[in-house]
Write an enzyme that holds these catalytic residues in place. Structure first.
Site, short mmCIF file in Angstrom:
data_model
loop_
_atom_site.label_atom_id
_atom_site.label_comp_id
_atom_site.label_asym_id
_atom_site.label_seq_id
_atom_site.Cartn_x
_atom_site.Cartn_y
_atom_site.Cartn_z
N LYS A 168 -3.17 6.82 -8.75
CA LYS A 168 -3.65 5.77 -7.84
C LYS A 168 -5.18 5.64 -7.79
CE LYS A 168 -0.13 5.00 -4.40
NZ LYS A 168 0.17 5.08 -2.97
N ASP A 204 -0.63 -0.70 0.20
CA ASP A 204 -0.06 0.31 1.09
C ASP A 204 -0.33 0.00 2.56
OD1 ASP A 204 1.18 1.90 -0.81
OD2 ASP A 204 -0.60 3.12 -1.15
#
Ligand code: ATR
Length: 275
Positions: A68, A105
């Site tokens: 990520k 997210d």
């Protein structure tokens, strides 16, 4: 190469990922041509994979642990929210050959909260956040953007919480882990971003006696769906929101970008992913 769009999720390990079930369900539900697969990618192969996938007909990918943060190095464009969080989970391979990195997210977190607790009002009071890891970064940025007046932050390793305060500003107040329960005296939004309570991990042991019954309480852990943390909160009369919805909602922007249809997160989506 096929004539329909491919997407997928890269990570290592990747076999546990629920994203293929999620996107597979939506492709079927909307009758869209396309595919979504899990691809195991070791760290050394990240750049080569990102270069190769568009040539194989991939329009985008989700990115999970451990890529990520590193994936940002290979992006041509990074959205403001991904820049702020310092990590990306949604990559789009654009027609002109450029790589766009986004982080959904925080969006997934807030959308899940709003769906699970429609009366939730960010401005009502402070938010208490347990944990200062990667998930906490996205959630803190999202809570601040949603308008919480103050974020009380506690982490076992205090310097990591201090570092987030230094980075994200004065609205954050760090509370020592041994006193984490005191955050609950005023918090009207309460979030566990640690792995505590996950099946196989240690239990969440913070004293929750001070939890206010009017707090909205959510956990990023979704195995089990009803964690002890959420059960304790529900027993206090709090509205609780489980962590599965965050995963489902974070997938929405990518699916829309890649397959051209904004998908809905509903009971059928949950059932498909849990099946
Ligand atoms: P993620 O990206 O999912 O947030 P992470 O970056 O590894 O994962 O963060 C895990 C979080 O759970 C951290 O806040 C971690 O606390 P530390 O920073 O002190 O490691 C927290 N955590 C994990 N195990 C813990 C435990 N046994 N007690 C307290 N906190 C724990």
């Amino acid at each position: 190469m096929t004539d329909f769009p491919h997407a997928g999720v890269i990570g290592n390990p990747i076999s546990h990922s629920l994203s293929p079930k999620l996107h597979g369900h939506w492709l079927k539900q909307y009758g869209l041509p396309g595919s979504y697969t899990a691809i195991q990618v070791v760290e050394d192969a990240l750049e080569a994979t990102l270069r190769a996938l568009p040539e194989q007909g991939f329009v985008g990918i989700n990115v999970t642990i451990p890529h990520k943060v590193n994936v940002l190095r290979f992006a041509d464009q990074v959205t403001d929210r991904a820049t702020l969080i310092g990590a990306a989970n949604t990559i789009t391979f654009k027609q002109d050959g450029t790589i766009l990195a986004d982080n959904t997210d925080g969006y997934g977190f807030i959308s899940n909260l709003r769906q699970g607790a429609p009366h939730w009002d960010a401005k009502l009071g402070p938010a208490a956040v347990f944990g200062a890891g990667g998930a906490a970064r996205a959630i803190i940025v999202a809570l601040a953007n949603a308008g919480v007046p103050e974020i009380l932050l506690s982490n076992r390793t205090r310097p990591k919480a201090e570092a987030l305060k230094a980075e994200f500003g004065t609205r954050i107040h760090v509370v020592d882990w041994v006193q984490a329960g005191t955050m609950l005296e005023t918090a009207t939004t309460v979030v566990n971003t640690t792995s505590l309570g996950m099946a196989g991990a240690q239990p969440f042991r913070v004293d929750m006696d001070n939890l206010r019954p009017d707090a909205v309480v959510t956990d990023i852990v979704y195995t089990p769906l009803q964690t002890e943390f959420l059960k304790t909160a529900a027993a206090k009369g709090c509205v609780t929101v489980d962590g599965l919805g965050m995963l489902l909602h974070q997938g929405v922007p990518g699916f829309e970008r890649w397959f051209g249809q904004r998908p809905v997160v509903d009971d059928a989506t949950r059932a498909a992913v849990l099946a």
